[in-house]
Scaffold this motif. Sequence first.
Motif, short mmCIF file in Angstrom:
data_model
loop_
_atom_site.label_atom_id
_atom_site.label_comp_id
_atom_site.label_asym_id
_atom_site.label_seq_id
_atom_site.Cartn_x
_atom_site.Cartn_y
_atom_site.Cartn_z
N GLU A 1 -10.50 -4.19 12.18
CA GLU A 1 -10.97 -2.88 11.73
C GLU A 1 -10.26 -2.48 10.44
O GLU A 1 -9.06 -2.62 10.32
N VAL A 2 -11.02 -1.97 9.49
CA VAL A 2 -10.46 -1.51 8.22
C VAL A 2 -10.84 -0.05 8.05
O VAL A 2 -12.00 0.31 8.18
N SER A 3 -9.85 0.79 7.78
CA SER A 3 -10.14 2.21 7.55
C SER A 3 -10.01 2.51 6.07
O SER A 3 -9.38 1.77 5.31
N LYS A 4 -10.55 3.64 5.66
CA LYS A 4 -10.53 3.98 4.24
C LYS A 4 -9.15 4.44 3.78
O LYS A 4 -8.89 4.53 2.60
N ASP A 5 -8.23 4.73 4.73
CA ASP A 5 -6.88 5.14 4.37
C ASP A 5 -5.97 3.95 4.06
O ASP A 5 -4.87 4.14 3.55
N ASP A 6 -6.41 2.75 4.39
CA ASP A 6 -5.61 1.56 4.15
C ASP A 6 -5.47 1.31 2.65
O ASP A 6 -6.32 1.71 1.86
N ILE A 7 -4.40 0.64 2.27
CA ILE A 7 -4.16 0.29 0.88
C ILE A 7 -4.71 -1.11 0.65
O ILE A 7 -4.33 -2.05 1.34
N PHE A 8 -5.62 -1.25 -0.33
CA PHE A 8 -6.21 -2.54 -0.65
C PHE A 8 -5.50 -3.16 -1.85
O PHE A 8 -5.36 -2.52 -2.88
N ILE A 9 -5.06 -4.41 -1.69
CA ILE A 9 -4.51 -5.18 -2.80
C ILE A 9 -5.43 -6.39 -2.97
O ILE A 9 -5.74 -7.08 -2.01
N GLU A 10 -5.90 -6.60 -4.21
CA GLU A 10 -6.81 -7.70 -4.51
C GLU A 10 -6.16 -8.62 -5.54
O GLU A 10 -5.57 -8.14 -6.50
#
Length: 131
Positions: free
Chosen positions: A51-60
């Motif tokens: 599960e991924v929430s919109k509050d998570d920090i995304f690093i690409e």
Amino acid sequence: MKRRESLGVDLTPVIDVVFILLIFFIVTSVFKKEELALVLDLPKSSAKESEVSKDDIFIELSPTKLAIKGIEVSFESLEDNLKEVKDKTKPLIVRIDEKVEYKRVVKVLDLLQKYDLNNLALITEKEEPRN
């Protein structure tokens, strides 16, 4: 003798506005899935999806670029962003292109470890079952 016609409210403009608003909300909700900056070819995996929430920090991480929270940055800027993370238990979602050199991956993981950010998930694409 003149007959007066009863004046009714013309609903055509109201219906037009409602349809325009409906179309606007449908279009904006479809395109606002995740704030991702880079187009990546993720490696395939048969592991279950998390599960991924919109509050998570995304690093690409791509072979030539780096992004955090949907904004392209340098490694120095990434470090500055990671210093600012207050909640050390906040999930970090890491998306890495399958063609990225291992030393670039290690560099990002070292920065995460330096700031004690250990709650991370490596995102992959779901592998299609073979028939």
